[in-house]
Design an enzyme around this catalytic site. Structure first.
Site, PDB file in Angstrom:
ATOM      1  N   THR A  46       0.884  -1.285   0.083  1.00 15.68           N
ATOM      2  CA  THR A  46      -0.005  -0.097   0.067  1.00 15.68           C
ATOM      3  C   THR A  46       0.739   1.092  -0.051  1.00 15.68           C
ATOM      4  OG1 THR A  46      -1.492  -1.269   1.108  1.00 15.68           O
ATOM      5  CG2 THR A  46      -1.970   1.002   1.222  1.00 15.68           C
ATOM      6  N   TYR A 134       5.465 -12.443   5.731  1.00 16.05           N
ATOM      7  CA  TYR A 134       4.348 -11.887   4.925  1.00 16.05           C
ATOM      8  C   TYR A 134       3.789 -12.678   3.897  1.00 16.05           C
ATOM      9  CZ  TYR A 134       1.635  -8.257   2.069  1.00 16.05           C
ATOM     10  OH  TYR A 134       0.907  -7.475   1.268  1.00 16.05           O
ATOM     11  N   LYS A 162       1.752 -12.051   8.700  1.00 12.97           N
ATOM     12  CA  LYS A 162       0.607 -11.574   8.048  1.00 12.97           C
ATOM     13  C   LYS A 162       0.198 -12.412   7.014  1.00 12.97           C
ATOM     14  CE  LYS A 162      -0.523  -7.661   5.034  1.00 12.97           C
ATOM     15  NZ  LYS A 162      -0.149  -6.343   4.320  1.00 12.97           N
ATOM     16  N   ILE A 203      -3.104  -6.357   9.696  1.00  9.44           N
ATOM     17  CA  ILE A 203      -2.631  -5.472   9.016  1.00  9.44           C
ATOM     18  C   ILE A 203      -3.610  -4.983   7.913  1.00  9.44           C
ATOM     19  CG2 ILE A 203      -0.573  -4.885   7.609  1.00  9.44           C
ATOM     20  CD1 ILE A 203       1.083  -6.657   9.184  1.00  9.44           C
TER      21      ILE A 203
END
Length: 301
Positions: A46, A134, A162, A203
């Site tokens: 992001t 992640y 995540k 998250i």
């Protein structure tokens, strides 16, 4: 370190000439903190980390840490498809004072599960910073096995994962991962289901735009107020869907521009939101009363 709560996958503000807008970034971090989030995650997907050069990357990470001043956790994105580059970034965020490094499964190369494990072990052994794994197969083209996740999680300084593969996986991971490892949802639409299956937090992309709502969802679940949590989750899901109506983070940045937080500028190969996308985003923000709330807050300042 135990990770709990909502962590914002932070958007990176740009000026009209696409240079970093450091003033807007500092102000945005302060607003996130005042909204009650547990931490920020700069320089992830992001945050358009793929379009930041190393100097800009360092600037964003440093500014987030300096602005946070220990009030919340800063988990800095440090991943790459190159192991030596990932180590360099992880060493930088360690020296800058980040609380942890978010390390994505290597993308593009498409390594085997053993290659993924060796990548994380190399980063772990070369650094002294807590690591959050992640796993985002939608972007890496690899969905590593639960057994490989377990092996990575057994490395002493791995403190979280995540995971963007859905809430159904949380219970299975909870059963095999060490207690020290937090399971964080990477999908706002299924965050509540993740919490109900044993997840520790999220998250979040949506918390860029609606941090108080995302925090409220987490709080309601923690209090056992599931029916109320489901209502909030429905609103967050509607917002999440529209924030991915076109490639992210263009919709998020447009929403934030309507709220006066940053310009809608993104760097190529991303482009700004189309007119139809703008209409869709604005309609959802108005339906959820987010624009009026923001205007009311500014009028009180």
């Amino acid at each position: 370190m135990k990770l709990n709560g909502v962590f914002t996958a932070l958007a990176t503000p740009f000026r009209d000439d696409l240079s970093l807008d450091e003033r807007a970034l500092a102000s945005f971090v302060d607003w996130q903190i005042s909204s009650g989030i547990s931490g920020i995650v700069p320089c992830g997907t992001t945050g358009e980390s793929a379009t930041l050069n190393f100097e800009e990357y360092c600037t964003v990470v440093r500014l987030c840490i300096e602005t946070a001043r220990g009030r919340i956790l800063v988990i800095a994105g440090a991943g790459s498809h190159c192991t030596t580059e990932t180590i360099s970034r992880a060493l930088f965020v360690q020296s800058a004072g980040a609380d942890a490094a978010l390390i994505v499964v290597p993308y593009y190369n498409r390594p085997s599960d053993e290659g993924v494990y060796q990548h994380f072990r190399a980063v772990h052994d070369a650094t002294n910073i807590p690591i959050v794994l992640y796993n985002v197969p939608q972007r890496t083209a690899i969905d590593i096995s639960n057994d490989t996740i377990r092996r990575i999680a057994e490395l002493p300084r791995v403190v979280g994962i995540k995971d963007c593969t859905g809430a159904e996986r949380v219970a299975a991971l909870k059963a095999i991962l060490p207690e020290k490892v937090a399971i964080l949802s990477g999908e706002d639409e299924t965050a509540l289901a993740s919490y109900m299956n044993g997840g520790s937090g999220c998250i979040s992309v949506v918390s860029n735009v609606a941090p108080k709502m995302a925090v409220e969802l987490y709080r309601l679940h923690a209090l056992g107020k599931i029916n109320m949590a489901k209502q909030v989750s429905g609103n967050l899901a509607a917002l999440s869907r529209v924030l991915f109506i076109e490639p992210s983070p263009s919709p998020t940045k447009y929403a934030l521009s309507l709220m006066g937080k940053m310009r809608p500028k993104v760097r190529l190969p991303l482009v700004e939101l189309t007119s139809s996308g703008q209409t869709a985003v604005k309609n959802v923000l108005e339906t959820l009363d987010l624009l009026r709330q923001q205007k009311a807050m500014h009028s009180q300042l």
